[in-house]
Design an enzyme around this catalytic site. Sequence first.
Site, PDB file in Angstrom:
ATOM      1  N   HIS A 545       1.409  -1.425  -0.005  1.00 29.11           N
ATOM      2  CA  HIS A 545       0.215   0.100  -0.061  1.00 29.11           C
ATOM      3  C   HIS A 545       1.431   1.470  -0.163  1.00 29.11           C
ATOM      4  O   HIS A 545       0.096   2.121   0.577  1.00 29.11           O
ATOM      5  CB  HIS A 545      -0.788   0.376   1.453  1.00 29.11           C
ATOM      6  CG  HIS A 545      -2.218  -0.835   1.351  1.00 29.11           C
ATOM      7  ND1 HIS A 545      -2.834  -1.373   2.209  1.00 29.11           N
ATOM      8  CD2 HIS A 545      -1.878  -2.299   0.204  1.00 29.11           C
ATOM      9  CE1 HIS A 545      -3.887  -2.404   1.989  1.00 29.11           C
ATOM     10  NE2 HIS A 545      -3.398  -3.106   0.873  1.00 29.11           N
ATOM     11  N   HIS A 588      -8.445  -0.261   2.482  1.00 30.15           N
ATOM     12  CA  HIS A 588      -7.370  -0.663   1.720  1.00 30.15           C
ATOM     13  C   HIS A 588      -7.319   0.129   0.044  1.00 30.15           C
ATOM     14  O   HIS A 588      -7.766   1.295   0.033  1.00 30.15           O
ATOM     15  CB  HIS A 588      -7.888  -2.080   1.012  1.00 30.15           C
ATOM     16  CG  HIS A 588      -7.599  -3.059   2.442  1.00 30.15           C
ATOM     17  ND1 HIS A 588      -6.846  -4.233   1.796  1.00 30.15           N
ATOM     18  CD2 HIS A 588      -8.115  -3.622   3.760  1.00 30.15           C
ATOM     19  CE1 HIS A 588      -7.067  -5.169   3.712  1.00 30.15           C
ATOM     20  NE2 HIS A 588      -7.205  -4.334   4.142  1.00 30.15           N
TER      21      HIS A 588
HETATM   22  C1  LIG Z   1       0.128  -7.554  -3.694  1.00 27.25           C
HETATM   23  C2  LIG Z   1      -0.782  -7.003  -4.130  1.00 27.25           C
HETATM   24  C3  LIG Z   1      -2.037  -6.724  -3.021  1.00 27.25           C
HETATM   25  C4  LIG Z   1      -2.470  -5.656  -3.100  1.00 27.25           C
HETATM   26  N1  LIG Z   1      -4.255  -6.253  -2.194  1.00 27.25           N
HETATM   27  C5  LIG Z   1      -4.431  -4.877  -2.415  1.00 27.25           C
HETATM   28  C6  LIG Z   1      -6.114  -5.041  -1.877  1.00 27.25           C
HETATM   29  O1  LIG Z   1      -6.578  -6.567  -1.012  1.00 27.25           O
HETATM   30  N2  LIG Z   1      -7.162  -4.351  -1.445  1.00 27.25           N
HETATM   31  C7  LIG Z   1      -6.915  -3.131  -2.183  1.00 27.25           C
HETATM   32  O2  LIG Z   1      -7.424  -2.282  -2.475  1.00 27.25           O
HETATM   33  N3  LIG Z   1      -5.235  -3.145  -2.285  1.00 27.25           N
HETATM   34  C8  LIG Z   1      -4.403  -4.027  -2.730  1.00 27.25           C
HETATM   35  N4  LIG Z   1      -2.930  -3.489  -3.101  1.00 27.25           N
HETATM   36  C9  LIG Z   1      -2.582  -2.316  -3.732  1.00 27.25           C
HETATM   37  C10 LIG Z   1      -3.374  -1.214  -4.246  1.00 27.25           C
HETATM   38  O3  LIG Z   1      -3.833  -2.807  -5.274  1.00 27.25           O
HETATM   39  C11 LIG Z   1      -2.617  -0.244  -5.022  1.00 27.25           C
HETATM   40  O4  LIG Z   1      -2.177   0.665  -4.077  1.00 27.25           O
HETATM   41  C12 LIG Z   1      -3.062   0.432  -5.888  1.00 27.25           C
HETATM   42  O5  LIG Z   1      -3.503  -0.857  -6.957  1.00 27.25           O
HETATM   43  C13 LIG Z   1      -2.078   1.167  -7.112  1.00 27.25           C
HETATM   44  O6  LIG Z   1      -2.472   1.976  -8.083  1.00 27.25           O
HETATM   45  P1  LIG Z   1      -1.589   3.240  -8.249  1.00 27.25           P
HETATM   46  O7  LIG Z   1      -2.728   3.312  -9.841  1.00 27.25           O
HETATM   47  O8  LIG Z   1      -1.196   3.963  -7.635  1.00 27.25           O
HETATM   48  O9  LIG Z   1      -0.151   2.618  -9.403  1.00 27.25           O
HETATM   49  P2  LIG Z   1      -0.753   1.042 -10.138  1.00 27.25           P
HETATM   50  O10 LIG Z   1      -1.733   0.490 -10.358  1.00 27.25           O
HETATM   51  O11 LIG Z   1       0.322   0.322  -9.747  1.00 27.25           O
HETATM   52  O12 LIG Z   1      -0.141   1.337 -12.122  1.00 27.25           O
HETATM   53  C14 LIG Z   1       0.951   2.400 -12.304  1.00 27.25           C
HETATM   54  C15 LIG Z   1       1.394   1.751 -13.386  1.00 27.25           C
HETATM   55  O13 LIG Z   1       2.018   2.298 -14.104  1.00 27.25           O
HETATM   56  C16 LIG Z   1       3.201   1.312 -14.622  1.00 27.25           C
HETATM   57  N5  LIG Z   1       4.529   1.436 -14.966  1.00 27.25           N
HETATM   58  C17 LIG Z   1       4.982   1.961 -14.374  1.00 27.25           C
HETATM   59  N6  LIG Z   1       5.957   2.173 -14.050  1.00 27.25           N
HETATM   60  C18 LIG Z   1       6.500   2.978 -15.730  1.00 27.25           C
HETATM   61  C19 LIG Z   1       6.829   3.735 -16.710  1.00 27.25           C
HETATM   62  N7  LIG Z   1       8.153   3.587 -15.975  1.00 27.25           N
HETATM   63  N8  LIG Z   1       5.935   3.789 -17.879  1.00 27.25           N
HETATM   64  C20 LIG Z   1       5.348   3.071 -18.324  1.00 27.25           C
HETATM   65  N9  LIG Z   1       4.205   2.582 -17.543  1.00 27.25           N
HETATM   66  C21 LIG Z   1       4.777   2.469 -15.975  1.00 27.25           C
HETATM   67  C22 LIG Z   1       2.992   0.246 -13.894  1.00 27.25           C
HETATM   68  O14 LIG Z   1       3.156  -1.152 -14.902  1.00 27.25           O
HETATM   69  C23 LIG Z   1       1.268   0.014 -13.093  1.00 27.25           C
HETATM   70  O15 LIG Z   1       0.711  -0.108 -14.513  1.00 27.25           O
HETATM   71  C24 LIG Z   1      -2.095  -4.642  -3.369  1.00 27.25           C
HETATM   72  C25 LIG Z   1      -1.103  -4.604  -3.790  1.00 27.25           C
HETATM   73  C26 LIG Z   1      -0.419  -5.541  -4.393  1.00 27.25           C
HETATM   74  C27 LIG Z   1       0.796  -5.445  -5.159  1.00 27.25           C
END
Ligand SMILES: Cc1cc2nc3c(=O)[nH]c(=O)nc-3n(C[C@H](O)[C@H](O)[C@H](O)COP(=O)(O)OP(=O)(O)OC[C@H]3O[C@@H](n4cnc5c(N)ncnc54)[C@H](O)[C@@H]3O)c2cc1C
EC number: 1.1.3.4
Length: 608
Positions: A545, A588
């Site tokens: 997270h 979460h």
């Molecule tokens: C194993 C795991 C279990 C989890 N369990 C839960 C849960 O049960 N419930 C919950 O609510 N949350 C959970 N989380 C947390 C939650 O999923 C994340 O906090 C949230 O999805 C993050 O969203 P975001 O948009 O910040 O980043 P992300 O969804 O990670 O998106 C970032 C994106 O950018 C891309 N990217 C990165 N660098 C680059 C680049 N340089 N160029 C192009 N693309 C790039 C990545 O590939 C990715 O697709 C979990 C996370 C994990 C990893």
Amino acid sequence: MAYTLACRWIVWFALLVVLISPASTELLDDEQLTQVNNTHFDYIILGGGTAGLVVASRLSEDPNITVAVIEAGNFENNNPNVTNATGLGLAKNTRVDWQYESVPQVFGGNQSLIWSAGKGLGGSSLINGMTYIRPSKSQMDLWASLGLELDWNRYFTASKKGEHFRPPTSNLTVVGAAYQNSSHGYAGPLDTCINPHIIGGDIHDIFNSTFKKLGIPPRSDFCGGELRGFGIQDVTVDQLADVREDAARAYYYPFMNRKNLVVMVNTTATRIRWSPQDSPNGNAMASAAEVSHQNGQISTIYADREIILSAGAIRSPAILEHSGVGNPGILSRQSIDVRVRLPSVGENFQDQTVITVLASTVQESPPGFPPFVAHASLQDLFGTNTASVYNATLAKLPEYAEAISAHNGGASNPSVQQHLLKSQLDLLFDSKMPASEIAPIALGKAIGCVFWPLQPFSRGSVHINSTDRTAQPAIDAKFFQVDFDGQLSVATARFVRKFLTTAPLSDMVNASSLVPGFALVPEDATDAQWLDWIKTTSQYQPNYHHLGTCAMLPQSMGGVVDNDFRVYGTENVRVVDLSVVPLQVAGHSTALLYGIAEWASRKIRPQT
Ligand SMILES: Cc1cc2nc3c(=O)[nH]c(=O)nc-3n(C[C@H](O)[C@H](O)[C@H](O)COP(=O)(O)OP(=O)(O)OC[C@H]3O[C@@H](n4cnc5c(N)ncnc54)[C@H](O)[C@@H]3O)c2cc1C
Ligand SMILES: *[C@@H]1O[C@H](CO)[C@@H](O)[C@H](O)[C@H]1NC(C)=O
Ligand SMILES: *[C@@H]1O[C@H](CO)[C@@H](O)[C@H](O)[C@H]1NC(C)=O
Ligand SMILES: *[C@@H]1O[C@H](CO)[C@@H](O)[C@H](O)[C@H]1NC(C)=O
Ligand SMILES: *[C@@H]1O[C@H](CO)[C@@H](O)[C@H](O)[C@H]1NC(C)=O
Ligand SMILES: *[C@@H]1O[C@H](CO)[C@@H](O)[C@H](O)[C@H]1NC(C)=O
Ligand SMILES: *[C@@H]1O[C@H](CO)[C@@H](O)[C@H](O)[C@H]1NC(C)=O
Ligand SMILES: *[C@@H]1O[C@H](CO)[C@@H](O)[C@H](O)[C@H]1NC(C)=O
Ligand SMILES: *[C@@H]1O[C@H](CO)[C@@H](O)[C@H](O)[C@H]1NC(C)=O
Ligand SMILES: *[C@@H]1O[C@H](CO)[C@@H](O)[C@H](O)[C@H]1NC(C)=O
Ligand SMILES: *[C@@H]1O[C@H](CO)[C@@H](O)[C@H](O)[C@H]1NC(C)=O
Ligand SMILES: *[C@@H]1O[C@H](CO)[C@@H](O)[C@H](O)[C@H]1NC(C)=O
Ligand SMILES: *[C@@H]1O[C@H](CO)[C@@H](O)[C@H](O)[C@H]1NC(C)=O
């Protein structure tokens, strides 16, 4: 490489027919590849993850706006590990997971930890545990007191707008599934429900009674802003299709035929390029994104309006640093010219530590999976010692603030840091505020109680450490930097072992199978004994997270983005992902983030 292409240029429409299918394995030849080079879009979103796809979807509702999404991973909609709603997410530790490695955690047993984060269209929502729990109301209202526009009411409204909750069927309500109608939205794109795979009600009743004995009341819904209590969590699952719901399934595939929305997969964003001229306000103006293809070739894609960073809390700050936005000391080590001096970029990294206390049962237990969940307050955990723990922690805040400020490159001074910590501590002291989350999981002859303190006081960082713009940054959570984090972990571990040894649950637990057992960590063990077990033996893990590295806060408080998600010192660069969340919260992160991304979309396109 192949891309899903659609755009306003007529020449691209022919390409579209060939490439529209996300399942397509056709590769773009070099000639086609060069066609994305030097093209223009209104908005370019760097990272097609959880938040990025919400923004892409909402902006492209207007057919006159062109939007490009740059995603390093691939389409994953036909990957059974991504779609299978059994278990907690089968794609963790596969190619859909970046599996970043941290630096040794010098305050936390000195081991390096693996940070999972999703790689593919949908980001971490492709691989996560599906739990959907909103933060608590007072935690969101704290944001308003720090000068932010977002508060509980605004967040809750935006969050419900994105949600499509399907109430539990009657076969689930008989095993304990319940919900509050007012806690949910029913017309948004994101499918949520109570996991249809809940099986068995007996263990739930036993957990329910045991928690009640320890003072934790039952709770029928965790999505309405109050969390203390025990109950069944909601999940991001399409109840009707029995398929995991991820950001791409909710916010992209239903809209993929929009001609003004282009997704480029297998493409890594490396940096922002700037106009030579600043805006009339004196802010840096982004003109283009530089991206790297799998074969190492570089393309430039022009942003006529804005660039939005949505690469997640580990990568968005790294892209800013490679673009010349950050701490001059860190940039100069990689010979990067400073475009905007902003030492807060990459600081304020916060994640939770997941610790497990477990036991086996005398007989195979009734199944209790997917997990139920309990939220315990500071009072639940420290009992009559709570006031003295509060007083002692309060007295230590200046020391904690000094330690944090000494390592954050000038992002915030000790008095600001102390103010932020005191706000956190005062909230925790509220008797209804969840301090730790506890998820007891029963499978076969094992009961594992997974738990994590929700709001760490330690502050880490992510910073680039290479001139290679596609390399992962150095990640340091500084877990257990502040001893209150250890104290709360210990109090929760004690509480959880007590849970396993309290009737009626204790009637089914084999007392000599407890981990940690009483030989290793005695009944009357000191905090130091417990903490030693947690750091060196328990194999604690991050909760993934991770957040806070482009914090939304006033700049004087260590902020990177303002209330409009705009990076300070820039005219047209925003961050919309979990990096903007300034302080850890309960719940979460996706339930928080989908709502924040809906809110951000309205900031960018007010008609949304
Ligand atoms: C194993 C795991 C279990 C989890 N369990 C839960 C849960 O049960 N419930 C919950 O609510 N949350 C959970 N989380 C947390 C939650 O999923 C994340 O906090 C949230 O999805 C993050 O969203 P975001 O948009 O910040 O980043 P992300 O969804 O990670 O998106 C970032 C994106 O950018 C891309 N990217 C990165 N660098 C680059 C680049 N340089 N160029 C192009 N693309 C790039 C990545 O590939 C990715 O697709 C979990 C996370 C994990 C990893
Ligand atoms: C992305 O790259 C992977 C690995 O090289 C490849 O298998 C996949 O087909 C590519 N995706 C597209 C849409 O071309
Ligand atoms: C994109 O165009 C630039 C020149 O404008 C060139 O240097 C670069 O190699 C091109 N990239 C690709 C992928 O063709
Ligand atoms: C799109 O632009 C055209 C031409 O400028 C205009 O007539 C139309 O109303 C616009 N549509 C929307 C949805 O804004
Ligand atoms: C799915 O996960 C399994 C086991 O974790 C792995 O072996 C397999 O390669 C994964 N499948 C895909 C398509 O990634
Ligand atoms: C989903 O995964 C589970 C556990 O790995 C397996 O038993 C089940 O057959 C899978 N379901 C589908 C539809 O593939
Ligand atoms: C921590 O680990 C690093 C590298 O693994 C090592 O260099 C260092 O000496 C260790 N520090 C302590 C305090 O053990
Ligand atoms: C509950 O009912 C739904 C719909 O009829 C069904 O798909 C599901 O398998 C049932 N669950 C259990 C645990 O029986
Ligand atoms: C837990 O027990 C209470 C009665 O004390 C009951 O109202 C509640 O429904 C139970 N929880 C569940 C989800 O079964
Ligand atoms: C549930 O809430 C929705 C929207 O808040 C409302 O329209 C609906 O009438 C409610 N349903 C019930 C059964 O209360
Ligand atoms: C905590 O501090 C307050 C204010 O100084 C004091 O009134 C109270 O007695 C203290 N409580 C304990 C348990 O130390
Ligand atoms: C940073 O890079 C240097 C040089 O490659 C290396 O020695 C060091 O271990 C790296 N530090 C981190 C924190 O990754
Ligand atoms: C209880 O656990 C201990 C330690 O794992 C094991 O040796 C013993 O056989 C177990 N007893 C029963 C009745 O399962």
